[in-house]
Structure formats: C-alpha cells, structure tokens
Scaffold this motif. Structure first.
Motif, short mmCIF file in Angstrom:
data_model
loop_
_atom_site.label_atom_id
_atom_site.label_comp_id
_atom_site.label_asym_id
_atom_site.label_seq_id
_atom_site.Cartn_x
_atom_site.Cartn_y
_atom_site.Cartn_z
N TYR A 45 0.84 -1.20 0.00
CA TYR A 45 0.00 0.00 0.00
C TYR A 45 0.87 1.25 0.00
CZ TYR A 45 -3.34 3.53 1.31
OH TYR A 45 -4.09 4.66 1.33
N LYS A 46 1.84 1.27 0.88
CA LYS A 46 2.72 2.44 1.00
C LYS A 46 3.46 2.67 -0.32
CE LYS A 46 6.38 1.89 3.48
NZ LYS A 46 7.33 1.74 4.59
N LEU A 47 4.00 1.61 -0.91
CA LEU A 47 4.77 1.75 -2.15
C LEU A 47 3.89 2.05 -3.36
CD1 LEU A 47 7.33 -1.09 -1.47
CD2 LEU A 47 7.79 1.38 -1.47
N PHE A 48 2.72 1.42 -3.45
CA PHE A 48 1.80 1.74 -4.54
C PHE A 48 1.40 3.21 -4.46
CE2 PHE A 48 -0.03 -2.87 -4.64
CZ PHE A 48 1.08 -3.32 -5.33
N TYR A 49 1.20 3.71 -3.26
CA TYR A 49 0.82 5.11 -3.04
C TYR A 49 1.96 6.02 -3.49
CZ TYR A 49 -0.88 9.27 -0.58
OH TYR A 49 -1.31 10.54 -0.27
N LYS A 90 -0.71 -14.91 -5.35
CA LYS A 90 -0.24 -15.51 -6.60
C LYS A 90 0.52 -14.51 -7.47
CE LYS A 90 -3.99 -18.83 -6.78
NZ LYS A 90 -5.26 -19.19 -7.38
N SER A 91 0.21 -13.21 -7.30
CA SER A 91 0.80 -12.20 -8.18
C SER A 91 0.74 -10.82 -7.53
CB SER A 91 0.02 -12.16 -9.50
OG SER A 91 -1.31 -11.70 -9.24
N LYS A 92 1.43 -9.87 -8.17
CA LYS A 92 1.37 -8.48 -7.71
C LYS A 92 -0.05 -7.94 -7.85
CE LYS A 92 3.22 -4.90 -9.94
NZ LYS A 92 4.15 -3.87 -10.47
N LYS A 93 -0.74 -8.36 -8.91
CA LYS A 93 -2.12 -7.92 -9.11
C LYS A 93 -3.00 -8.39 -7.95
CE LYS A 93 -6.03 -8.06 -12.26
NZ LYS A 93 -6.55 -8.55 -13.54
N GLU A 94 -2.79 -9.60 -7.48
CA GLU A 94 -3.56 -10.11 -6.35
C GLU A 94 -3.26 -9.31 -5.08
OE1 GLU A 94 -3.60 -14.25 -4.16
OE2 GLU A 94 -4.47 -14.45 -6.17
N VAL A 95 -2.00 -8.88 -4.93
CA VAL A 95 -1.64 -8.02 -3.80
C VAL A 95 -2.41 -6.69 -3.92
CG1 VAL A 95 0.21 -6.74 -2.66
CG2 VAL A 95 0.64 -9.05 -3.51
N LEU A 96 -2.43 -6.13 -5.12
CA LEU A 96 -3.15 -4.87 -5.35
C LEU A 96 -4.63 -5.01 -5.00
CD1 LEU A 96 -3.40 -1.96 -6.44
CD2 LEU A 96 -3.77 -2.98 -8.70
N GLU A 150 -9.19 -3.83 -1.39
CA GLU A 150 -10.27 -4.37 -0.55
C GLU A 150 -10.07 -4.08 0.93
OE1 GLU A 150 -11.94 -8.72 0.67
OE2 GLU A 150 -11.48 -8.40 -1.43
N GLU A 151 -8.85 -4.21 1.41
CA GLU A 151 -8.61 -4.14 2.85
C GLU A 151 -8.08 -2.80 3.36
OE1 GLU A 151 -6.47 -7.62 4.23
OE2 GLU A 151 -7.36 -8.78 2.59
N LYS A 152 -7.47 -2.01 2.48
CA LYS A 152 -6.88 -0.75 2.92
C LYS A 152 -7.64 0.47 2.41
CE LYS A 152 -3.34 -2.58 5.04
NZ LYS A 152 -3.29 -2.57 6.49
N ILE A 153 -8.13 0.39 1.18
CA ILE A 153 -8.78 1.56 0.57
C ILE A 153 -10.29 1.54 0.75
CG2 ILE A 153 -9.17 2.79 -1.60
CD1 ILE A 153 -6.34 1.78 -2.45
N ALA A 154 -10.93 0.44 0.45
CA ALA A 154 -12.39 0.37 0.53
C ALA A 154 -12.95 0.78 1.90
CB ALA A 154 -12.89 -1.02 0.13
N PRO A 155 -12.30 0.39 2.99
CA PRO A 155 -12.87 0.77 4.30
C PRO A 155 -12.92 2.27 4.57
CG PRO A 155 -11.36 -1.06 4.57
CD PRO A 155 -11.21 -0.57 3.16
N ILE A 156 -12.12 3.08 3.86
CA ILE A 156 -12.16 4.52 4.11
C ILE A 156 -13.16 5.24 3.22
CG2 ILE A 156 -9.78 4.59 4.94
CD1 ILE A 156 -9.46 6.20 2.09
N LEU A 157 -13.72 4.54 2.25
CA LEU A 157 -14.70 5.17 1.37
C LEU A 157 -16.08 5.14 2.02
CD1 LEU A 157 -13.58 3.67 -2.05
CD2 LEU A 157 -13.06 5.93 -1.13
N THR A 158 -16.76 6.25 1.89
CA THR A 158 -18.11 6.36 2.45
C THR A 158 -19.14 5.94 1.41
OG1 THR A 158 -18.42 8.63 1.69
CG2 THR A 158 -17.36 8.32 3.85
#
Length: 100
Positions: free
Chosen positions: A15-19, A47-53, A58-66
């Motif tokens: 998350y930090k690096l993608f950001y 399985k892949s970097k895409k799966e990490v994304l 799902e776990e880091k970004i979605a929870p902050i969206l209203t």
C-alpha cells in the motif's frame, strides 16, 4: 503490542509503495525489501502483484470510502480520477498505517 502477520506486512508495504511509486513503479522485490520478507513468504499468500493490489484495495482503501463516495464514483465520468483525488486528500492514510 500485537505482532504483525506476514500478510499484513505485505499489504502495508505494498500500500505504501503503490501510493508513493504507483502500481507499475513498484516491483515485488520493492515490496519484499520494505516488508523485510522473502519471495516464498509473498507467493505463499498471493499468486501475483495484481492479487496483492486487489487485497490492498479491498482491505486498505475500501474501508475509508463512504457510501457517498460510492455514489459519486458510480455517477462520475472519470471514476479513477475521483478515487485518486480522494486518496490524495486523505493525508492520514499513510500516516495512520502501522508500518515501519
């Protein structure tokens, strides 16, 4: 203090690096170096970097969206631009993460 799981270390680092560097600018090796893990640790969970994304979304970004954000995204002609602006406007995302 709660011990951070391998999965959580990977997601926090990704998350930090993608950001900071973007998805394409971040390699698996970057994530592993930041998380201080080896490739086997990552590929045992993802399985892949895409799966990490997808897990980061799902776990880091979605929870902050209203609910309102989701309505705007659905109506927006450029939903990715809105989402990018939303993430840039939320200064606490990186600062509030329990990362090293």
């Amino acid at each position: 203090m709660k011990k951070t799981s391998t999965r959580e270390k990977i997601l926090n680092s990704a998350y930090k690096l993608f950001y900071k560097k973007g998805f394409n600018g971040t390699s698996i090796d970057d994530i592993l170096k930041d998380a201080q893990l080896n490739k086997g640790s990552l590929y045992h969970i993802f399985k892949s970097k895409k799966e990490v994304l997808l897990a980061v979304i799902e776990e880091k970004i979605a929870p902050i969206l209203t609910e309102e954000d989701y309505k705007i995204i659905q109506a927006e002609s450029k939903p990715l631009h809105f989402l990018e602006q939303k993430l840039l406007d939320v200064d606490f995302l990186i600062l509030s993460m329990d990362v090293h």
